[in-house]
Design an enzyme around this catalytic site. Structure first.
Site, PDB file in Angstrom:
ATOM      1  N   HIS A   6      28.326  33.049  51.183  1.00  0.00           N
ATOM      2  CA  HIS A   6      29.062  33.971  50.305  1.00  0.00           C
ATOM      3  C   HIS A   6      28.244  35.233  50.060  1.00  0.00           C
ATOM      4  O   HIS A   6      28.758  36.350  50.196  1.00  0.00           O
ATOM      5  CB  HIS A   6      29.397  33.275  48.981  1.00  0.00           C
ATOM      6  CG  HIS A   6      30.111  34.172  48.018  1.00  0.00           C
ATOM      7  ND1 HIS A   6      31.462  34.439  48.122  1.00  0.00           N
ATOM      8  CD2 HIS A   6      29.661  34.887  46.956  1.00  0.00           C
ATOM      9  CE1 HIS A   6      31.806  35.269  47.158  1.00  0.00           C
ATOM     10  NE2 HIS A   6      30.743  35.559  46.434  1.00  0.00           N
TER      11      HIS A   6
ATOM     12  N   CYS B   1      32.219  46.717  40.262  1.00  0.00           N
ATOM     13  CA  CYS B   1      33.598  46.825  39.789  1.00  0.00           C
ATOM     14  C   CYS B   1      34.483  45.733  40.397  1.00  0.00           C
ATOM     15  O   CYS B   1      35.556  45.446  39.885  1.00  0.00           O
ATOM     16  CB  CYS B   1      34.172  48.203  40.071  1.00  0.00           C
ATOM     17  SG  CYS B   1      33.969  48.738  41.758  1.00  0.00           S
TER      18      CYS B   1
END
Lengths: 269, 451
Positions: free
Chosen positions: B101, B52
């Site tokens: 990342h 999400c």
């Protein structure tokens, strides 16, 4: 002097509460706030006892002593709330009310009543004490109502910052407000019955245009209005909180209006 | 050394929920997207992570250079994609930045809720999903395989060795806190769970621990609803009966994969024959959103979507800020470890060849030795065999370790060439199989090495 000390401590207690609101929960700040409030209430009690002993008169007759006594009942409610951890933060809603009352009493000068009081004795004291308790119940419901409306607004606008964190849950505020209203209504009802009975017994009849009677009946009707709002269709919790805030405003407003306009108001309340 | 890795995508830091919900990939969509990338010749290996808060493609590009446009084309092919270019919302990182990342994402350092635990499972799922896809060569090869293994290891280490996961800063716990701020105690409260999303289930678990009375589960697939209801000791209801249940519940959790809102203001109003007396908390964690935003305009309804949770999360994040520096150190160490591992990937075949060759020599020499020592008891033969194995391992250990170290330190190419030259690796296919009996064996191991 002791009255002033109590006021200073109430004021001092407000500072850590505001600090809690701005900076978030800190255990020692809660202790400090609770401690200062406790000391303020204890000093206040000493001041009222001192008044009683000095003037041989209960601090219920003149406006300033009556306001101070009302503030003291508020202080007791504060202490009760602080003992219940869940609603301790409601103190921030009630403390300003206590401060205003005590401040007004100090400004007016806490002096004995200018004339003899019509009613004295245990029955009179019980009547006034119950009436004060009724008003305090409404004051607590109003304080809870204000916080409920703020919290409701914060949740609606999704601004979940310090204020949101500080204020107790909606359900808690609703429960506290409901309890304050119930206790206040019962106390005020008993106070009215007791006042009517003593008046009839001592004076033979009750004058319905007496400012005290008007104010008492008005306050009682405000309670009824709030209860009606609680039982209506939909949004009952929100309406109840709003009604408690407005209702308390009406009670205070009515008192001030009567105080200013009614004759013989020096002995009123 | 620039590592041939990249990540391109959108996250909660670069794109609002309106964009992210258009780029949400269900399990079936992920397979299609990864195959499309491979078919387009854009990637050697790829993993698509869609949660999400982010939709990111981790890839080992087929060619050097930017892969941004390939991913933009992929995202733009989504139905209901946003009008105009996606480029302003996309980010692209290469090499060590891409590795860092992923490690930060897995450790929860890049999450909306710092230290969020669910992301670790979501990364694992994305990795496993890509790994099992039917593709030749596999979409998860040695590079991404090692990358994701290391990322999951780093994520676990960060959570176990720092306080990044302490406090109520997961979506689930934040939702519980929100419910607590409305209802106080959750004892006796009723919950309706729409959909079978993982985060929705986590929230239900957290609410159950707080003592909610009953849980109704509605899912498009009724069997799944029954399964979930059984798991949470709740009750399954058909999806088309939501409106009938709504008036009886206090909390609605929605996490379906529906492309359109499943709960609208009209449905809500229809369901309430009488106006609500008490608050209703709706937590919509689905992307795309399941609940029409206008539902939040109803008087006693508190509607929160994933972006709305950010505000409450920020408070909690402050508590975890102290642990971020420590977690970053672990991430940096993980990046270095991966760099070393990646470098060592290149020497794995060389080391394997060295070991195969040594093993072949050992076995051949033992056979020759035992042929002339037939009187040896079985026990003595075993001791000799054990001695030869230990000797072989000791002799190979140091060169192997130094070879890996040298690769990690950037001396890769020259070392590989030297080892291949010294061991004769790569001279012929046969060299990996070791010496053959008919070719004649050297008299000593040293001679064998020279040969």
């Amino acid at each position: 002097m002791i009255h002033l000390s109590a006021f200073v401590f109430y004021l001092g207690a407000l500072v850590p509460w505001i600090h809690l609101l701005v900076r978030g929960a800190r255990r020692h700040t809660v202790f400090l706030a609770s401690g200062l409030t406790g000391v303020a209430v204890a000093l206040h009690a000493m001041a009222l006892v001192d008044f009683w002993l000095t003037f041989s008169e209960l601090p219920l007759g003149g406006l300033a002593p009556a306001l101070s006594s009302l503030a003291f009942v508020g202080g007791l409610a504060l202490v009760a709330m602080l003992l219940l951890r869940e609603v301790a933060r409601l103190a921030l809603g009630l403390l300003p009310f206590v401060l205003v009352l005590q401040g007004a009493a100090l400004a007016l000068g806490i002096e004995p009543a200018p004339g003899d009081l019509d009613f004295q004795g245990a029955g009179f004291v019980l009547h006034v004490a119950l009436a004060f308790l009724g008003l305090q119940g409404l004051a607590i419901a109003s304080a809870a109502g204000i916080l409920y409306l703020i919290q409701h607004h914060e949740l609606k606008v999704k601004r979940l910052g310090r204020l949101f964190q500080f204020i107790p849950p909606l359900a808690t505020l609703e429960r506290v407000g409901g309890t304050g209203l119930s206790v206040g209504f019962v106390a005020l009802s008993l106070a009215l019955v007791l006042g009517w009975a003593w008046t009839v017994q001592n004076l033979g009849s009750l004058e319905i245009d007496d400012p005290k009677v008007i104010w008492a009946v008005m306050s009682w009707m405000v309670f009824l209005g709030i209860f009606a709002a609680r039982r209506g269709r939909g949004r009952s919790e929100y309406r109840s909180a709003l009604a408690a805030v407005i209702g308390f405003g009406i009670v205070i407003g009515t008192y001030l209006a009567l105080r200013i306009t009614a004759e013989g108001s020096g002995l009123f309340l | 050394m620039t590592l041939p890795l990249a990540v391109v995508g959108v996250s909660h830091k670069t794109a609002p929920v309106e964009v992210r919900e258009q780029l949400a990939y269900g399990p079936a969509d992920v397979a299609v997207a990864l195959h499309a990338l491979r078919s387009a010749g854009a990637v050697e290996e790829a993993v698509l992570l869609s949660t999400c808060n982010r939709t990111e493609v981790y890839l080992h590009p087929a060619q050097e250079g930017s892969t941004l446009h390939a991913i933009e084309r992929l995202f733009s092919s989504r139905p209901h994609a946003v009008d105009g270019s996606l480029e302003p919302y996309l980010f692209e990182k290469h090499g060590e930045q891409a590795i860092s990342h992923l490690f930060q994402v897995t450790a929860g350092l890049d999450a909306m809720v710092t230290g969020e635990a669910e992301i670790q499972g979501q990364v694992r799922e994305a990795y496993q999903q890509a790994a099992i896809l039917d593709a030749a060569p596999p979409l998860v090869g040695p590079v991404l395989n090692r990358l994701f293994q290391t990322a999951l290891s780093v994520g676990g280490q960060v959570r176990s060795e720092t306080s990044i996961g302490e406090g109520t800063a997961s979506v689930a716990s934040v939702a519980v806190e929100l419910a607590g701020k409305i209802f106080g105690s959750l004892q006796g409260k009723r919950v309706l769970l729409l959909g079978a999303g993982m985060t929705g289930e986590l929230i239900v678990d957290a609410l159950s621990r707080e003592g909610v009375q009953s849980i109704a589960v509605a899912n498009r697939t009724y069997a799944r609803a029954v399964s979930l209801a059984r798991k949470h000791h709740g009750q399954a209801i058909p999806f088309d009966q939501i409106a009938e249940v709504l008036p009886t519940v206090d909390i609605v959790l929605s996490s379906t994969a529906a492309p359109h809102p499943v709960l609208t203001r009209a449905i809500l109003r229809e369901s309430f024959i009488e106006p609500r007396r008490h608050p209703l908390l709706i937590i919509d964690i689905a992307i795309p959103r399941d609940v029409d935003p206008s539902v939040g305009d109803e008087p006693e309804v508190f509607l929160y979507n994933v972006d709305d949770l950010r505000t409450i999360v920020d408070e909690h994040v402050q508590i975890r800020v102290g642990a971020v520096a420590e977690a970053d150190q672990i991430v940096r160490a993980g990046c270095e470890e991966f760099g070393a591992c990646y470098a060592s990937l290149e020497v794995v075949p060389i080391i394997q060849s060295m070991r195969i060759m040594a093993e072949a020599y050992r076995e051949a020499e033992l056979e020759r030795l035992f042929r002339g020592l037939g009187h040896l008891a079985e026990e003595d033969r075993a001791r000799v065999e054990e001695f030869s194995r230990r000797l072989q391992n000791k002799l190979l250990h140091e060169p192997t370790a130094r070879l890996r170290q040298g690769m990690a330190e950037g001396e890769g190419r020259s070392l590989i060439e030297a080892v291949c030259f010294l061991y004769g690796i790569g001279d012929s296919e046969d060299s990996r199989a070791g010496p053959k009996e008919e070719e004649g064996l050297p008299d000593t191991a040293e001679e064998g090495v020279q040969e």
